[in-house]
Structure formats: C-alpha cells, structure tokens
Design a protein around this motif. Structure first.
Motif, PDB file in Angstrom:
ATOM      1  N   PHE A 150      78.534  69.416  38.977  1.00 38.41           N
ATOM      2  CA  PHE A 150      77.950  67.934  39.123  1.00 38.41           C
ATOM      3  C   PHE A 150      76.590  67.851  40.179  1.00 38.41           C
ATOM      4  CE2 PHE A 150      81.891  67.153  40.280  1.00 38.41           C
ATOM      5  CZ  PHE A 150      81.836  66.817  41.345  1.00 38.41           C
ATOM      6  N   ILE A 151      76.151  67.519  39.886  1.00 39.37           N
ATOM      7  CA  ILE A 151      74.889  67.241  41.354  1.00 39.37           C
ATOM      8  C   ILE A 151      74.928  66.108  41.885  1.00 39.37           C
ATOM      9  CG2 ILE A 151      72.681  67.614  42.382  1.00 39.37           C
ATOM     10  CD1 ILE A 151      72.278  70.155  40.213  1.00 39.37           C
ATOM     11  N   PHE A 152      74.693  65.341  42.982  1.00 43.85           N
ATOM     12  CA  PHE A 152      75.192  63.813  43.967  1.00 43.85           C
ATOM     13  C   PHE A 152      73.083  64.572  44.035  1.00 43.85           C
ATOM     14  CE2 PHE A 152      79.226  63.445  43.510  1.00 43.85           C
ATOM     15  CZ  PHE A 152      78.712  62.384  43.407  1.00 43.85           C
ATOM     16  N   MET A 153      72.094  63.105  43.735  1.00 41.29           N
ATOM     17  CA  MET A 153      70.849  63.550  44.272  1.00 41.29           C
ATOM     18  C   MET A 153      71.042  62.270  45.044  1.00 41.29           C
ATOM     19  SD  MET A 153      68.838  64.129  40.772  1.00 41.29           S
ATOM     20  CE  MET A 153      69.697  63.917  39.921  1.00 41.29           C
ATOM     21  N   ILE A 154      70.717  62.551  46.620  1.00 41.56           N
ATOM     22  CA  ILE A 154      70.733  61.512  47.465  1.00 41.56           C
ATOM     23  C   ILE A 154      69.037  60.907  48.347  1.00 41.56           C
ATOM     24  CG2 ILE A 154      71.907  60.428  49.181  1.00 41.56           C
ATOM     25  CD1 ILE A 154      73.763  61.979  48.877  1.00 41.56           C
ATOM     26  N   ASN A 155      68.006  59.869  47.784  1.00 42.43           N
ATOM     27  CA  ASN A 155      66.537  60.082  48.599  1.00 42.43           C
ATOM     28  C   ASN A 155      66.761  57.928  48.794  1.00 42.43           C
ATOM     29  OD1 ASN A 155      66.184  58.263  46.365  1.00 42.43           O
ATOM     30  ND2 ASN A 155      65.352  60.494  45.502  1.00 42.43           N
ATOM     31  N   GLU A 156      66.147  58.188  49.231  1.00 39.92           N
ATOM     32  CA  GLU A 156      66.387  56.373  49.838  1.00 39.92           C
ATOM     33  C   GLU A 156      65.891  55.708  48.964  1.00 39.92           C
ATOM     34  OE1 GLU A 156      60.502  56.457  50.151  1.00 39.92           O
ATOM     35  OE2 GLU A 156      62.197  56.481  52.055  1.00 39.92           O
ATOM     36  N   GLU A 157      65.594  56.197  47.267  1.00 39.36           N
ATOM     37  CA  GLU A 157      65.220  55.207  46.119  1.00 39.36           C
ATOM     38  C   GLU A 157      66.795  55.078  46.044  1.00 39.36           C
ATOM     39  OE1 GLU A 157      62.829  56.559  43.050  1.00 39.36           O
ATOM     40  OE2 GLU A 157      61.543  56.705  45.216  1.00 39.36           O
ATOM     41  N   GLY A 158      67.967  55.764  46.323  1.00 38.29           N
ATOM     42  CA  GLY A 158      69.224  55.787  45.571  1.00 38.29           C
ATOM     43  C   GLY A 158      69.855  56.342  45.797  1.00 38.29           C
ATOM     44  N   ILE A 159      71.273  56.918  44.170  1.00 36.29           N
ATOM     45  CA  ILE A 159      72.328  58.167  44.733  1.00 36.29           C
ATOM     46  C   ILE A 159      72.312  57.777  42.715  1.00 36.29           C
ATOM     47  CG2 ILE A 159      74.510  59.300  44.628  1.00 36.29           C
ATOM     48  CD1 ILE A 159      74.924  57.260  46.937  1.00 36.29           C
ATOM     49  N   GLU A 160      72.046  58.988  42.956  1.00 42.89           N
ATOM     50  CA  GLU A 160      72.275  60.104  41.538  1.00 42.89           C
ATOM     51  C   GLU A 160      72.899  60.583  40.681  1.00 42.89           C
ATOM     52  OE1 GLU A 160      68.211  59.671  38.581  1.00 42.89           O
ATOM     53  OE2 GLU A 160      67.445  58.423  39.925  1.00 42.89           O
ATOM     54  N   VAL A 161      73.216  60.416  39.426  1.00 47.17           N
ATOM     55  CA  VAL A 161      74.351  62.648  39.248  1.00 47.17           C
ATOM     56  C   VAL A 161      73.989  62.496  38.745  1.00 47.17           C
ATOM     57  CG1 VAL A 161      77.011  62.926  39.101  1.00 47.17           C
ATOM     58  CG2 VAL A 161      76.460  60.769  40.350  1.00 47.17           C
ATOM     59  N   ASP A 162      73.474  64.173  38.590  1.00 48.47           N
ATOM     60  CA  ASP A 162      72.657  64.738  37.588  1.00 48.47           C
ATOM     61  C   ASP A 162      74.042  65.346  37.157  1.00 48.47           C
ATOM     62  OD1 ASP A 162      71.126  65.600  35.217  1.00 48.47           O
ATOM     63  OD2 ASP A 162      70.983  67.648  36.637  1.00 48.47           O
ATOM     64  N   ILE A 163      74.275  65.796  35.418  1.00 50.95           N
ATOM     65  CA  ILE A 163      75.362  67.171  34.944  1.00 50.95           C
ATOM     66  C   ILE A 163      74.366  67.947  34.617  1.00 50.95           C
ATOM     67  CG2 ILE A 163      77.434  67.473  33.279  1.00 50.95           C
ATOM     68  CD1 ILE A 163      78.165  64.284  34.165  1.00 50.95           C
ATOM     69  N   PRO A 164      74.409  69.082  35.427  1.00 54.32           N
ATOM     70  CA  PRO A 164      73.328  70.187  34.614  1.00 54.32           C
ATOM     71  C   PRO A 164      74.402  71.146  33.380  1.00 54.32           C
ATOM     72  CG  PRO A 164      74.301  71.023  36.801  1.00 54.32           C
ATOM     73  CD  PRO A 164      74.725  69.526  36.089  1.00 54.32           C
ATOM     74  N   LEU A 165      73.488  71.277  32.711  1.00 54.43           N
ATOM     75  CA  LEU A 165      74.809  72.244  31.399  1.00 54.43           C
ATOM     76  C   LEU A 165      74.306  73.678  32.090  1.00 54.43           C
ATOM     77  CD1 LEU A 165      72.544  71.012  28.005  1.00 54.43           C
ATOM     78  CD2 LEU A 165      74.186  70.410  28.753  1.00 54.43           C
ATOM     79  N   THR A 166      75.575  74.255  31.939  1.00 51.78           N
ATOM     80  CA  THR A 166      76.170  75.037  32.115  1.00 51.78           C
ATOM     81  C   THR A 166      75.050  76.760  31.601  1.00 51.78           C
ATOM     82  OG1 THR A 166      78.226  74.421  32.409  1.00 51.78           O
ATOM     83  CG2 THR A 166      77.743  76.984  32.838  1.00 51.78           C
ATOM     84  N   GLN A 167      74.688  77.265  32.325  1.00 51.42           N
ATOM     85  CA  GLN A 167      73.876  78.465  32.072  1.00 51.42           C
ATOM     86  C   GLN A 167      75.109  79.605  32.126  1.00 51.42           C
ATOM     87  OE1 GLN A 167      70.399  78.812  30.659  1.00 51.42           O
ATOM     88  NE2 GLN A 167      70.497  76.317  31.749  1.00 51.42           N
ATOM     89  N   GLU A 168      75.018  80.472  30.776  1.00 49.48           N
ATOM     90  CA  GLU A 168      75.893  81.687  30.227  1.00 49.48           C
ATOM     91  C   GLU A 168      75.659  82.707  29.881  1.00 49.48           C
ATOM     92  OE1 GLU A 168      79.212  81.056  29.497  1.00 49.48           O
ATOM     93  OE2 GLU A 168      79.123  79.006  29.965  1.00 49.48           O
TER      94      GLU A 168
END
Length: 87
Positions: free
Chosen positions: A69-87
């Motif tokens: 899972f990825i936290f994306m943090i910038n001046e607009e706020g914080i978001e969490v992305d859950i990428p699909l796993t590449q097999e």
C-alpha cells in the motif's frame, strides 16, 4: 522493515510504499505511523493515523490481493493507494 520511498518532483508528492508482509508486530505499525507523520510534517499536515486505520488498509490490500500500500503525501493532503500486485 522494508519500505520504498520516492519523491515525484513534478507533482511535489512523497510516495511511501509499505509491504503487507512487513507489517507483523506492533513495532512495525508504530514505525509506519512515525514515517507517515514525519513526511506529513514537511507539508504541515497532521495525519492522525491510528492502528485501526492501518489494520483496515491491510485488510483491503489482502482482499484485493495486493502485497503493498502506498501513502501519497503532498500539500493537498494524504491519500492511500492499494496497487494491484503484478504477477
């Protein structure tokens, strides 16, 4: 704990990737919270990230079959992305 940290110069966004398999003990969750807090402070944000929030993120990641899972943090706020796993 293995993490991946990147900074997108174009969007001025910190991207912090945590790996689900690394989140085992209470200490791992505390470290995750501290890392997110530290990067958030650079943007004058206060994430108020609780253990329950991380538990939910990991639950969703597992449901989606993702290994991270990825936290994306910038001046607009914080978001969490859950990428699909590449097999």
């Amino acid at each position: 704990m293995k993490i991946d940290v990147n900074f997108d110069q174009e969007t001025q966004t910190a991207l912090i990737t945590f790996f689900v398999k690394e989140m085992k003990a209470n200490k791992d969750f505390s470290i995750c919270q501290s890392i997110v807090q530290t990067f958030s402070a650079d943007f004058n944000l206060d994430p108020e990230l609780e253990r329950e929030d991380l538990d939910e993120i990991i639950k969703v990641a597992n449901e989606k079959g993702s290994n991270s899972f990825i936290f994306m943090i910038n001046e607009e706020g914080i978001e969490v992305d859950i990428p699909l796993t590449q097999e």
